[in-house]
Design a protein around this motif. Structure first.
Motif, PDB file in Angstrom:
ATOM      1  N   THR A 165     -12.478 -54.695   2.060  1.00 59.79           N
ATOM      2  CA  THR A 165     -13.667 -54.863   1.218  1.00 59.79           C
ATOM      3  C   THR A 165     -14.189 -56.287   1.308  1.00 59.79           C
ATOM      4  O   THR A 165     -15.408 -56.514   1.393  1.00 59.79           O
ATOM      5  CB  THR A 165     -13.346 -54.502  -0.240  1.00 59.79           C
ATOM      6  N   LYS A 166     -13.295 -57.252   1.304  1.00 54.95           N
ATOM      7  CA  LYS A 166     -13.716 -58.643   1.453  1.00 54.95           C
ATOM      8  C   LYS A 166     -14.458 -58.852   2.765  1.00 54.95           C
ATOM      9  O   LYS A 166     -15.510 -59.505   2.807  1.00 54.95           O
ATOM     10  CB  LYS A 166     -12.505 -59.571   1.389  1.00 54.95           C
TER      11      LYS A 166
ATOM     12  N   LEU B  30     -19.597 -59.666   5.983  1.00 53.52           N
ATOM     13  CA  LEU B  30     -20.755 -58.998   6.582  1.00 53.52           C
ATOM     14  C   LEU B  30     -21.932 -58.933   5.622  1.00 53.52           C
ATOM     15  O   LEU B  30     -23.082 -59.065   6.037  1.00 53.52           O
ATOM     16  CB  LEU B  30     -20.385 -57.585   7.033  1.00 53.52           C
ATOM     17  N   GLY B  31     -21.679 -58.681   4.344  1.00 53.44           N
ATOM     18  CA  GLY B  31     -22.765 -58.657   3.366  1.00 53.44           C
ATOM     19  C   GLY B  31     -23.198 -57.281   2.917  1.00 53.44           C
ATOM     20  O   GLY B  31     -24.250 -57.144   2.277  1.00 53.44           O
ATOM     21  N   LEU B  32     -22.408 -56.240   3.202  1.00 52.93           N
ATOM     22  CA  LEU B  32     -22.717 -54.922   2.644  1.00 52.93           C
ATOM     23  C   LEU B  32     -22.504 -54.937   1.136  1.00 52.93           C
ATOM     24  O   LEU B  32     -21.706 -55.711   0.614  1.00 52.93           O
ATOM     25  CB  LEU B  32     -21.832 -53.855   3.294  1.00 52.93           C
TER      26      LEU B  32
ATOM     27  N   VAL C 221     -13.607 -47.229  -0.995  1.00 53.51           N
ATOM     28  CA  VAL C 221     -14.693 -48.144  -1.322  1.00 53.51           C
ATOM     29  C   VAL C 221     -15.921 -47.689  -0.543  1.00 53.51           C
ATOM     30  O   VAL C 221     -15.841 -47.408   0.659  1.00 53.51           O
ATOM     31  CB  VAL C 221     -14.343 -49.600  -0.959  1.00 53.51           C
ATOM     32  N   TYR C 222     -17.068 -47.593  -1.236  1.00 51.46           N
ATOM     33  CA  TYR C 222     -18.320 -47.144  -0.641  1.00 51.46           C
ATOM     34  C   TYR C 222     -19.274 -48.341  -0.566  1.00 51.46           C
ATOM     35  O   TYR C 222     -19.396 -49.102  -1.527  1.00 51.46           O
ATOM     36  CB  TYR C 222     -18.946 -46.031  -1.474  1.00 51.46           C
ATOM     37  N   LEU C 223     -19.966 -48.478   0.565  1.00 53.36           N
ATOM     38  CA  LEU C 223     -20.863 -49.606   0.756  1.00 53.36           C
ATOM     39  C   LEU C 223     -22.170 -49.143   1.395  1.00 53.36           C
ATOM     40  O   LEU C 223     -22.215 -48.142   2.121  1.00 53.36           O
ATOM     41  CB  LEU C 223     -20.223 -50.670   1.652  1.00 53.36           C
TER      42      LEU C 223
ATOM     43  N   TYR D  22     -28.432 -61.012  -1.085  1.00 51.34           N
ATOM     44  CA  TYR D  22     -28.199 -61.148   0.357  1.00 51.34           C
ATOM     45  C   TYR D  22     -27.108 -62.162   0.632  1.00 51.34           C
ATOM     46  O   TYR D  22     -27.085 -63.261   0.083  1.00 51.34           O
ATOM     47  CB  TYR D  22     -29.481 -61.594   1.062  1.00 51.34           C
ATOM     48  N   ARG D  23     -26.193 -61.793   1.523  1.00 51.42           N
ATOM     49  CA  ARG D  23     -25.136 -62.707   1.940  1.00 51.42           C
ATOM     50  C   ARG D  23     -24.627 -62.265   3.313  1.00 51.42           C
ATOM     51  O   ARG D  23     -25.013 -61.226   3.838  1.00 51.42           O
ATOM     52  CB  ARG D  23     -23.997 -62.724   0.921  1.00 51.42           C
ATOM     53  N   GLY D  24     -23.716 -63.065   3.866  1.00 45.09           N
ATOM     54  CA  GLY D  24     -23.167 -62.734   5.180  1.00 45.09           C
ATOM     55  C   GLY D  24     -24.237 -62.695   6.245  1.00 45.09           C
ATOM     56  O   GLY D  24     -25.093 -63.574   6.330  1.00 45.09           O
ATOM     57  N   VAL D  25     -24.220 -61.640   7.046  1.00 43.94           N
ATOM     58  CA  VAL D  25     -25.189 -61.505   8.132  1.00 43.94           C
ATOM     59  C   VAL D  25     -26.485 -60.842   7.661  1.00 43.94           C
ATOM     60  O   VAL D  25     -27.406 -60.641   8.434  1.00 43.94           O
ATOM     61  CB  VAL D  25     -24.553 -60.718   9.299  1.00 43.94           C
ATOM     62  N   LYS D  26     -26.563 -60.486   6.386  1.00 47.32           N
ATOM     63  CA  LYS D  26     -27.733 -59.839   5.785  1.00 47.32           C
ATOM     64  C   LYS D  26     -28.058 -58.512   6.481  1.00 47.32           C
ATOM     65  O   LYS D  26     -29.162 -58.313   7.005  1.00 47.32           O
ATOM     66  CB  LYS D  26     -28.941 -60.774   5.801  1.00 47.32           C
ATOM     67  N   PRO D  27     -27.115 -57.579   6.490  1.00 44.76           N
ATOM     68  CA  PRO D  27     -27.337 -56.306   7.193  1.00 44.76           C
ATOM     69  C   PRO D  27     -28.394 -55.457   6.500  1.00 44.76           C
ATOM     70  O   PRO D  27     -28.351 -55.266   5.289  1.00 44.76           O
ATOM     71  CB  PRO D  27     -25.961 -55.633   7.131  1.00 44.76           C
TER      72      PRO D  27
END
Length: 327
Positions: A31-32, A38-40, A50-52, A142-147
């Motif tokens: 999850t981390k 990744l930013g999901l 866990v659902y994303l 938004y975080r990570g790669v902003k998917p």
């Protein structure tokens, strides 16, 4: 072997790929990785799942992380149909191909058909999934790669010709392909339903195994940001290949591995393929620009490593030809 003509009036209508269920060993660690790095966005979580979802998606999930005694395997790949009646037509089609069919209960999904393709890849089809509020303009999230959205699957197939022929029957169309000049067999092929370069791609190799799942991001700069983040938060060893630009699909890419070895591609800049009479693009297996437009070959791990599907036996490919591999 020539690629099949597109089937523009398939027996049922698949809109797009939808989701994947990945088996993992440590839900917290996975999850981390998928959320913080990744930013999901996490849409639900319990002791086993866990659902994303990604930022543009209104459906409840595109990735399911499932705690399992078989980590590093794939449970199922999911696709959305145009309407409810397509599910019944899909059942009839897969039964006509002597594939197993079963109606299953899935959280947050309506009626769901579980089946498999000609090599045993577990597939599920549904029409209804719980809808969530839009978050694409909630920029504080938004975080990570902003998917923005899930984009495609790529799988190893022991016989790409047979995989392409099977998926062509229910409407998947080839956009680009690589042919082995000696055997005249397909070495790889990219097939779509949603009007991009691919929803499902097939790469020659021991299979069936998942090669990667992919997420669409806004710009190449998002990929650079992700590399900086991963290299300074303990994930530099999870970076496998890239960044670069594919010759095939023209996409700017990065390949990374999650804590259980599932490969993810971060992906942008491909092109539209909605025209039903669009001619597929053929590539030479030995063309150095096929893998990377800038000429850099892929590492050996990219051709060898994949994740198996639960309960599905693999077989080796009979094609001896090899692309260019980095030393």
């Amino acid at each position: 072997m020539p690629i099949p003509a597109p089937n523009l009036y398939p027996p049922f209508n698949t809109i797009r790929l939808s989701h994947v269920c990945l088996n993992v060993s440590d839900l917290a660690a996975s999850t981390k990785f998928y959320s913080d790095i990744l930013g999901l966005q996490v849409t639900d979580a319990n002791d086993t799942h866990v659902y994303l979802r990604a930022m543009e998606e209104r459906g409840h999930h595109c990735v399911i992380l499932q705690r399992s005694a078989q980590p590093g395997t794939v449970e199922v790949m999911g696709f959305k149909t145009f309407d409810e009646e397509d599910l019944d037509r899909a059942e009839a089609f897969f039964q006509s191909q002597n594939r197993p069919t079963q109606w299953v209960e899935r959280p947050y999904q309506g009626r769901t058909l579980l089946t498999s393709d000609n090599f045993g890849i577990p597939l599920e089809f549904y029409h209804k999934m719980d809808r969530l509020e839009p978050i694409h303009q909630k920029y504080a999230l938004y975080r990570g790669v902003k998917p923005l959205r899930i984009d495609h699957f790529n799988v190893f197939s022991p016989n790409v010709d047979e995989s392409v022929a099977f998926y062509s029957q229910f409407g998947f169309r080839v956009t680009e392909y690589t042919e082995d000049e000696e055997s005249k067999r397909l070495w790889a092929a990219w097939m779509h339903r949603k009007g991009g370069v691919h929803d499902m791609a097939f790469t020659n190799g021991t299979g069936p195994r998942m090669h990667h799942l992919a997420f669409w991001v806004p710009t190449p700069l998002n990929i650079i940001d992700l590399l900086d983040l991963m290299s300074t938060t303990g994930y530099v060893g999870n970076i496998e290949r890239g960044p670069g630009r594919h010759g095939i699909s023209n996409a700017f890419f990065l390949y990374i591995l999650d804590p259980d070895g599932h490969r993810t591609e971060i992906y942008c800049s491909d092109y539209q393929t909605v025209d039903p009479d669009l001619e597929p693009i053929k590539w030479d297996l030995q063309d150095p620009q096929r893998q990377t437009l800038w000429g850099a070959p892929a590492p050996e791990s990219w051709f060898q490593h994949g994740t198996r599907f639960v309960g599905v036996d693999t077989q080796d490919s009979t094609i001896a030809a090899s692309p260019i591999i980095a030393p």
